[in-house]
Design an enzyme around this catalytic site. Structure first.
Site, PDB file in Angstrom:
ATOM      1  N   GLU A 136      14.776 -15.244   0.456  1.00 56.90           N
ATOM      2  CA  GLU A 136      15.233 -16.296   1.372  1.00 56.90           C
ATOM      3  C   GLU A 136      14.221 -17.432   1.433  1.00 56.90           C
ATOM      4  OE1 GLU A 136      15.882 -14.827   5.319  1.00 56.90           O
ATOM      5  OE2 GLU A 136      17.069 -13.157   4.541  1.00 56.90           O
ATOM      6  N   ASP A 173       0.834  -1.199   0.000  1.00 61.27           N
ATOM      7  CA  ASP A 173       0.000   0.000   0.000  1.00 61.27           C
ATOM      8  C   ASP A 173       0.877   1.260   0.000  1.00 61.27           C
ATOM      9  OD1 ASP A 173      -2.769   1.079   0.397  1.00 61.27           O
ATOM     10  OD2 ASP A 173      -1.866   1.940   2.192  1.00 61.27           O
TER      11      ASP A 173
HETATM   12  C1  NOJ Z   1      -4.415   3.013  -0.888  1.00 58.64           C
HETATM   13  C2  NOJ Z   1      -5.562   2.123  -0.572  1.00 58.64           C
HETATM   14  O1  NOJ Z   1      -5.887   1.396  -1.720  1.00 58.64           O
HETATM   15  C3  NOJ Z   1      -6.686   3.015  -0.098  1.00 58.64           C
HETATM   16  O2  NOJ Z   1      -7.890   2.317   0.021  1.00 58.64           O
HETATM   17  C4  NOJ Z   1      -6.270   3.644   1.198  1.00 58.64           C
HETATM   18  O3  NOJ Z   1      -7.262   4.567   1.592  1.00 58.64           O
HETATM   19  C5  NOJ Z   1      -4.952   4.390   1.053  1.00 58.64           C
HETATM   20  N1  NOJ Z   1      -3.979   3.644   0.330  1.00 58.64           N
HETATM   21  C6  NOJ Z   1      -4.366   4.699   2.400  1.00 58.64           C
HETATM   22  O4  NOJ Z   1      -3.893   3.517   2.992  1.00 58.64           O
END
Ligand code: NOJ
Length: 560
Positions: A275, A226
């Site tokens: 690993e 993310d």
């Molecule tokens: C990207 C994620 O896909 C989204 O849903 C989220 O709100 C933001 N990152 C923050 O983590």
């Protein structure tokens, strides 16, 4: 390939099905499950891991190779789980670690890989580190793991810099110190409940390498990272200055996004992953200004794949699509990474609704548009995407042709961006409505106790039950396309395609023994038939040596 890394399936006789070729991910079709909205096993209106596990056979039969699960970790749910309080625990609303273990094992038994979501840019404000950082006050070593700063202005009443949160409003929140006085500020590129980690601090890197190992030991096959472009901030956290942040976002390198230093993190992570036995992967959620910059994330010693948001953001327009397809393939070839393709996810308006609206409106749309048109184009766009070389990502429900739910009442909305105004539009709830499994019944088979977001009245007609066995349904189109990809792995393999001459508004290309033609225009087009029709997104007419494609239709031919 060794299967040692795969948690043993419950049924040992099923082991053979998990045997997949090395580099399986290069041409894989990966299905995103949004656990809240997929299937609810305990009737609380919220999807859960047990619900996902029960539906794994559906995903196997659909023909996908892997399942990416959005976060299911312990979280106060300020951003639907992208605010993690404990990276090694399952939130009780989704189940527990035993459920996660059972899900991974069952998936492997069915030949499906499991990719989990990792959220390293920020934690929840309820994470132990952040709670202690607040409680211990200024000077606490825990504050160094986040970005705490004194405010500007006479009394520190102004934020430390001019950055804005992606969800709207300032990217800084001022805390009340343990003695009750207004004190330091902390950085949060998203909601205030999502404080950003300071990746310059070694404890942060150590902790995340340990978290990686925790889930690798559980048997997962990969991680979706993310905000992969956000971890490292420009030194000194410089002001953005006289710029419109919203216009710059995604179009320029920002002091908080796509900084070169982030690549060192991924080089370290790669050594951890390597690993482990097996063929496990990282996929980056990296919103960069260009696909060329995205390619930096998938250099041979970094990550394996990165989402292609340039493709997702492209309108249904042959010229624009051709440019982005070429640029993607050209950018990925030198680093040896597969291209990826995606049309929908949990952050954007579903493509059946995007394409139902006029072009140029972006990826957050609030109007229903022409539903029939949107569905026709969505089906054609899917067949086009699945004929391109590389890996494709599907978002749950797109195989049903689901539209976005554009008329959710304000009182049910949960997207934090909705409540913070100015940033993104905050209408992501519309693509997160629980999906329909049955024609009738409580929440259309999602569960036995309603659903956390209301489902539209026509949801049953779009259900898995209603579409199964109907040769004209979108579900059967997806099943047929994915079956063809499995039968002919060359469809997803490789890194190039050969464009063929085509009328304006039509894309035509060859990939070995396959030819794909997509008519993006509003009128029928007639093209020479290059072979036997394998699959079509709409009714085509073949006379002699020619085939006529109606508006918004894609055809696959085989010349073998
Ligand atoms: C990207 C994620 O896909 C989204 O849903 C989220 O709100 C933001 N990152 C923050 O983590």
């Amino acid at each position: 390939m060794s299967q040692q890394h795969l948690a043993a399936p419950a049924d040992e006789t099923a082991v053979a099905t998990v045997a997949q070729h090395r580099d399986w991910w290069r041409g894989a079709v990966i299905y995103q499950v949004y656990p809240r909205s997929f299937a609810d096993s305990n009737g609380d209106g919220m999807g859960d891991l047990e619900g996902v596990r029960a539906r794994l056979p559906y995903l196997r039969d659909l023909g996908v190779d892997a399942v990416w699960l959005s976060p299911f970790y312990a979280s106060p749910q300020a951003d639907a789980g992208y605010d993690v309080a404990d990276y090694r625990a399952v939130d009780p609303m989704f189940g527990n670690l035993l459920d996660a273990d059972a899900l991974i094992r069952d998936a492997h038994g069915l030949g499906l890989r499991i990719i989990v979501d990792l959220v390293p840019n920020h934690s929840s404000d309820q994470h132990e580190w952040f709670k202690r950082a607040l409680a211990e006050g200024p000077g606490s070593p825990l504050r160094e793991r986040y970005h705490f700063r004194p405010g500007k202005g006479k009394n520190g009443e102004l934020p430390p810099n001019d950055w804005e949160s992606i969800f709207g409003g300032p990217a800084w929140t001022r805390v009340t110190e343990p003695d009750g006085t207004p004190g330091e500020w902390y950085l949060h590129l998203f909601a205030p409940e999502q404080p950003d980690f300071n990746w310059e601090h070694p404890a942060v890197g150590d902790e995340f390498r340990s978290i990686l190992r925790f889930w690798l030991d559980m048997g997962v096959d990969g991680f979706r990272i993310d905000v992969a472009h956000g971890l490292v901030k420009a030194e000194g956290l410089p002001d953005l200055g006289d710029h419109d942040q919203l216009k710059l976002l995604g179009n320029d390198v920002m002091p908080f996004f796509d900084q070169d230093g982030v690549h060192e993190v991924y080089r370290q992570w790669r050594t951890v992953l390597d690993e482990y036995a097996g063929d496990r992967i990282f996929v980056a959620e990296a919103w960069t200004p260009t696909v060329e910059r995205t390619a930096h994330y998938v250099r041979p010693d970094e990550l394996h794949q990165a989402f292609n948001f340039q493709y997702l953001s492209t309108d249904w327009d042959a010229d624009e699509l051709r440019v982005v397809i070429d640029r993607t393939l050209d950018a990925m070839r030198p680093v040896g990474a597969p291209a990826t393709w995606v049309l929908s996810n949990h952050d954007v308006t579903r493509h059946a609704t995007r394409f139902a609206n006029p072009p140029g409106l972006g990826t957050q749309i609030r109007t229903e548009g022409d539903r029939a048109l949107g569905l026709r184009r969505a089906r054609a766009a899917t067949l086009l995407m699945l004929a391109l070389p590389g890996s494709a990502y599907l978002y749950q429900g797109e195989e049903l042709g689901l539209p976005d739910v554009v008329d959710l009442p304000d009182e049910v909305r949960q997207d934090p961006a909705y409540f913070r105004g100015a940033g993104q539009d905050g209408f992501r709830d519309g693509c997160r409505v629980p999906i329909p499994w049955t024609r009738t019944g409580s929440s259309y088979g999602f569960g036995t106790g309603g659903s956390w977001l209301p489902q539209p009245a026509n949801w049953g007609e779009l259900s898995v039950e209603a579409q199964t066995g109907d040769p004209h349904s979108t579900l059967e189109l997806y099943r047929a396309a994915l079956a063809a990809r499995r039968e002919h792995p060359s469809l997803g393999a490789g890194e190039s395609l050969e464009w063929l001459p085509a009328p304006d508004g039509v894309l035509s290309f060859r990939r070995g023994e396959f030819v794909c033609v997509a008519n993006t225009t509003t009128t029928p087009v007639t093209v020479p038939s290059p072979g036997r029709v394998l699959l079509t997104s709409g009714e085509v007419t073949t006379t002699g040596t020619e085939t006529t494609l109606p508006a918004d239709t894609t055809v696959w031919w085989t010349t073998a």
